[in-house]
Scaffold this motif. Structure first.
Motif, PDB file in Angstrom:
ATOM      1  N   CYS A  30       0.843  -1.189   0.000  1.00  0.00           N
ATOM      2  CA  CYS A  30       0.000   0.000   0.000  1.00  0.00           C
ATOM      3  C   CYS A  30       0.884   1.245   0.000  1.00  0.00           C
ATOM      4  O   CYS A  30       2.095   1.165   0.135  1.00  0.00           O
ATOM      5  CB  CYS A  30      -0.937   0.021   1.204  1.00  0.00           C
ATOM      6  N   GLU A  31       0.217   2.363  -0.163  1.00  0.00           N
ATOM      7  CA  GLU A  31       0.898   3.645  -0.118  1.00  0.00           C
ATOM      8  C   GLU A  31       0.235   4.457   0.990  1.00  0.00           C
ATOM      9  O   GLU A  31      -0.991   4.539   1.047  1.00  0.00           O
ATOM     10  CB  GLU A  31       0.692   4.348  -1.465  1.00  0.00           C
ATOM     11  N   ILE A  32       1.019   5.011   1.891  1.00  0.00           N
ATOM     12  CA  ILE A  32       0.487   5.839   2.966  1.00  0.00           C
ATOM     13  C   ILE A  32       1.268   7.141   2.972  1.00  0.00           C
ATOM     14  O   ILE A  32       2.496   7.135   2.915  1.00  0.00           O
ATOM     15  CB  ILE A  32       0.617   5.151   4.345  1.00  0.00           C
ATOM     16  N   SER A  33       0.534   8.260   3.026  1.00  0.00           N
ATOM     17  CA  SER A  33       1.203   9.550   3.131  1.00  0.00           C
ATOM     18  C   SER A  33       0.583  10.338   4.278  1.00  0.00           C
ATOM     19  O   SER A  33      -0.598  10.194   4.585  1.00  0.00           O
ATOM     20  CB  SER A  33       1.098  10.340   1.820  1.00  0.00           C
ATOM     21  N   ILE A  34       1.409  11.141   4.921  1.00  0.00           N
ATOM     22  CA  ILE A  34       0.958  12.072   5.946  1.00  0.00           C
ATOM     23  C   ILE A  34       1.098  13.454   5.326  1.00  0.00           C
ATOM     24  O   ILE A  34       2.173  13.816   4.838  1.00  0.00           O
ATOM     25  CB  ILE A  34       1.805  11.948   7.226  1.00  0.00           C
ATOM     26  N   ASN A  35      -0.007  14.208   5.309  1.00  0.00           N
ATOM     27  CA  ASN A  35      -0.067  15.447   4.545  1.00  0.00           C
ATOM     28  C   ASN A  35      -0.445  16.636   5.405  1.00  0.00           C
ATOM     29  O   ASN A  35      -1.288  16.514   6.296  1.00  0.00           O
ATOM     30  CB  ASN A  35      -1.121  15.308   3.440  1.00  0.00           C
ATOM     31  N   THR A  36       0.155  17.787   5.095  1.00  0.00           N
ATOM     32  CA  THR A  36      -0.207  19.052   5.718  1.00  0.00           C
ATOM     33  C   THR A  36      -0.481  20.056   4.616  1.00  0.00           C
ATOM     34  O   THR A  36       0.352  20.254   3.726  1.00  0.00           O
ATOM     35  CB  THR A  36       0.928  19.584   6.618  1.00  0.00           C
ATOM     36  N   MET A  37      -1.660  20.662   4.668  1.00  0.00           N
ATOM     37  CA  MET A  37      -2.011  21.727   3.732  1.00  0.00           C
ATOM     38  C   MET A  37      -2.223  23.009   4.527  1.00  0.00           C
ATOM     39  O   MET A  37      -2.876  22.998   5.570  1.00  0.00           O
ATOM     40  CB  MET A  37      -3.296  21.381   2.970  1.00  0.00           C
ATOM     41  N   GLU A  38      -1.663  24.090   4.046  1.00  0.00           N
ATOM     42  CA  GLU A  38      -1.864  25.382   4.703  1.00  0.00           C
ATOM     43  C   GLU A  38      -3.303  25.853   4.483  1.00  0.00           C
ATOM     44  O   GLU A  38      -3.968  25.448   3.525  1.00  0.00           O
ATOM     45  CB  GLU A  38      -0.874  26.405   4.166  1.00  0.00           C
ATOM     46  N   ALA A  39      -3.774  26.736   5.356  1.00  0.00           N
ATOM     47  CA  ALA A  39      -5.125  27.279   5.243  1.00  0.00           C
ATOM     48  C   ALA A  39      -5.311  27.944   3.884  1.00  0.00           C
ATOM     49  O   ALA A  39      -4.379  28.553   3.340  1.00  0.00           O
ATOM     50  CB  ALA A  39      -5.379  28.286   6.361  1.00  0.00           C
ATOM     51  N   ASN A  40      -6.498  27.817   3.351  1.00  0.00           N
ATOM     52  CA  ASN A  40      -6.890  28.453   2.087  1.00  0.00           C
ATOM     53  C   ASN A  40      -6.053  28.007   0.895  1.00  0.00           C
ATOM     54  O   ASN A  40      -5.754  28.796  -0.004  1.00  0.00           O
ATOM     55  CB  ASN A  40      -6.882  29.974   2.225  1.00  0.00           C
ATOM     56  N   THR A  41      -5.645  26.738   0.902  1.00  0.00           N
ATOM     57  CA  THR A  41      -4.945  26.158  -0.240  1.00  0.00           C
ATOM     58  C   THR A  41      -5.719  24.929  -0.698  1.00  0.00           C
ATOM     59  O   THR A  41      -6.673  24.519  -0.043  1.00  0.00           O
ATOM     60  CB  THR A  41      -3.491  25.758   0.096  1.00  0.00           C
ATOM     61  N   ASN A  42      -5.308  24.364  -1.800  1.00  0.00           N
ATOM     62  CA  ASN A  42      -5.959  23.147  -2.289  1.00  0.00           C
ATOM     63  C   ASN A  42      -4.947  22.292  -3.045  1.00  0.00           C
ATOM     64  O   ASN A  42      -3.907  22.779  -3.479  1.00  0.00           O
ATOM     65  CB  ASN A  42      -7.157  23.477  -3.183  1.00  0.00           C
ATOM     66  N   VAL A  43      -5.280  21.023  -3.160  1.00  0.00           N
ATOM     67  CA  VAL A  43      -4.506  20.145  -4.033  1.00  0.00           C
ATOM     68  C   VAL A  43      -4.669  20.742  -5.429  1.00  0.00           C
ATOM     69  O   VAL A  43      -5.794  20.994  -5.852  1.00  0.00           O
ATOM     70  CB  VAL A  43      -5.030  18.690  -3.963  1.00  0.00           C
ATOM     71  N   PRO A  44      -3.584  21.011  -6.140  1.00  0.00           N
ATOM     72  CA  PRO A  44      -3.672  21.790  -7.382  1.00  0.00           C
ATOM     73  C   PRO A  44      -4.190  21.029  -8.599  1.00  0.00           C
ATOM     74  O   PRO A  44      -4.087  21.520  -9.716  1.00  0.00           O
ATOM     75  CB  PRO A  44      -2.229  22.249  -7.600  1.00  0.00           C
ATOM     76  N   PHE A  45      -4.757  19.859  -8.400  1.00  0.00           N
ATOM     77  CA  PHE A  45      -5.266  19.083  -9.526  1.00  0.00           C
ATOM     78  C   PHE A  45      -6.399  18.172  -9.066  1.00  0.00           C
ATOM     79  O   PHE A  45      -6.478  17.802  -7.906  1.00  0.00           O
ATOM     80  CB  PHE A  45      -4.148  18.239 -10.165  1.00  0.00           C
TER      81      PHE A  45
END
Length: 119
Positions: A30-45
């Motif tokens: 499997c693939e596991i990622s731990i992610n942090t996104m800053e406020a008011n951002t989005n995955v760009p796709f």
């Protein structure tokens, strides 16, 4: 990983917005990622998968996830399963911390109770 296991500390990944554990720990299933996104951002796709389903576990924060044409609010404690064909994109309203687990849909043939061996 020659001894059959690997151990890492989250401290080894400071200031990284996406930690890919597949490479770090040598996963083969499997693939596991731990992610942090800053406020008011989005995955760009927007994306979907050919074979892999994804599970998102929201650790902290809130935002929205677009699944096909439906926009769903997400918040701390939510768990979302997404089938491979569903188009997806995440939007963070506040800082958003989440785990994403990706594995081939319908590939789990055994789990803890049928695969575990008590010694």
């Amino acid at each position: 990983m020659s001894n059959g296991f690997s151990v890492k500390s989250l401290g080894e990944f400071k200031n990284i917005q996406r930690i890919d554990l597949k490479e770090a720990l040598g996963f083969t299933s499997c693939e596991i990622s731990i992610n942090t996104m800053e406020a008011n951002t989005n995955v760009p796709f927007v994306h979907h998968h050919k074979e892999n389903e994804e599970v998102y576990i929201i650790l902290d924060g809130n935002g929205e996830i677009k699944l096909d044409n439906e926009l769903i609010l997400i918040k701390t404690g939510d768990i979302i399963r997404v089938a491979p064909s569903v188009k997806r994109q995440i939007f963070a309203k506040t800082q958003l911390n989440y785990i994403c687990i990706q594995a081939k849909e319908n590939s789990l043939t055994q789990y803890t109770f049928s695969d575990g061996v008590v010694e």
